[in-house]
Design an enzyme around this catalytic site. Structure first.
Site, PDB file in Angstrom:
ATOM      1  N   CYS A   1      -1.054  -1.589   6.292  1.00 26.23           N
ATOM      2  CA  CYS A   1      -0.665  -2.971   6.589  1.00 26.23           C
ATOM      3  C   CYS A   1       0.865  -3.111   6.488  1.00 26.23           C
ATOM      4  CB  CYS A   1      -1.417  -3.936   5.678  1.00 26.23           C
ATOM      5  SG  CYS A   1      -1.378  -5.650   6.261  1.00 26.23           S
TER       6      CYS A   1
ATOM      7  N   HIS B   1      -6.327  -3.005   7.016  1.00 33.12           N
ATOM      8  CA  HIS B   1      -6.715  -2.628   5.658  1.00 33.12           C
ATOM      9  C   HIS B   1      -7.944  -1.722   5.735  1.00 33.12           C
ATOM     10  CE1 HIS B   1      -4.092  -5.369   3.394  1.00 33.12           C
ATOM     11  NE2 HIS B   1      -4.273  -6.213   4.392  1.00 33.12           N
TER      12      HIS B   1
ATOM     13  N   GLU C   1      -9.413  -0.158   3.413  1.00 29.09           N
ATOM     14  CA  GLU C   1     -10.284  -0.391   2.253  1.00 29.09           C
ATOM     15  C   GLU C   1     -11.169  -1.613   2.444  1.00 29.09           C
ATOM     16  OE1 GLU C   1      -6.773  -3.032   1.444  1.00 29.09           O
ATOM     17  OE2 GLU C   1      -7.133  -1.096   2.410  1.00 29.09           O
TER      18      GLU C   1
END
Length: 211
Positions: free
Chosen positions: A81, A187, A189
């Site tokens: 990001c 992102h 994750e």
């Protein structure tokens, strides 16, 4: 076990990145300690917020020079990001600032690339079409959806550095890479199976370089 250090510059969801890396089999640590970062097989630069504030935090801790040093020695680096944006030479955000300069190009407002009918920031899932093969994208096919949250985008100086493009009222670089330096505008994750697969691929890149 492959060790990956999440660079702790104080901005971004470092712990969730650490947990995701552990989930895919890496030995992960969040740290600003130079010794720990130098000992790691790979580095992840996370980030949420403003470019200039993140670079200031990096400089105050000497992390900017350390990341550039490790990349110069061939240690794989992955920016997430805002962390992806920091890999570039500069940003126009809030008056502008210089970045790490690991990739050529600048970071500009997303508004410059889209029409007025689109909201900024861009928040949500976006399909990313892969531009060329990369070890970072192994097994993900020709594209995948990832979770994006951003108001600025990178404008790479070398088109060959673009590994994948999203589209939000216009195309933008969502995945970049040169050598062992990679960046993703989203992102991973928070991007379910595809995001975890990408982090697993980065872990394998780190293991292969170590070997």
């Amino acid at each position: 076990m492959t060790s990956i250090a999440v660079v702790d510059h104080g901005m971004g969801n470092r712990r969730s990145v650490e947990k995701a890396l552990e989930h895919v089999g890496a030995e992960a640590v969040v740290s600003a300690d130079h010794g720990a970062l130098r000992a790691a097989d790979g580095l992840v630069v996370p980030g949420v917020g403003a470019f200039a504030a993140a670079m200031r935090a990096m400089r105050e801790r000497g992390l900017d020079e350390l990341v550039v040093e490790r990349a110069g020695h061939g240690t794989p680096v992955l920016g997430l990001c805002l962390g992806m944006q920091l890999l570039f030479e500069s940003s126009t955000e809030l008056g502008g600032d210089t970045g790490l300069g690991l990739l050529r190009g600048e970071v500009v407002s997303l508004r410059e690339s889209i029409g007025p009918e689109r909201n900024v920031p861009h928040i949500g899932w976006n399909e990313v079409v892969f531009a060329r093969p990369s070890p970072l994208l192994h097994g993900l096919g020709e594209g995948a959806a990832f979770y994006h949250v951003h108001s600025f985008v990178a404008r790479p100086g070398d088109e060959a550095d673009v590994l994948g493009r999203g589209d939000y009222g216009g195309p933008f670089a969502s995945i970049v890479g040169r050598g062992e330096v990679f960046g993703v505008q989203f992102h991973p994750e928070k991007s379910s199976t595809a995001g975890l697969a990408l982090l697993a691929n980065f872990t394998r890149v780190c293991a292969s370089v170590r070997a």
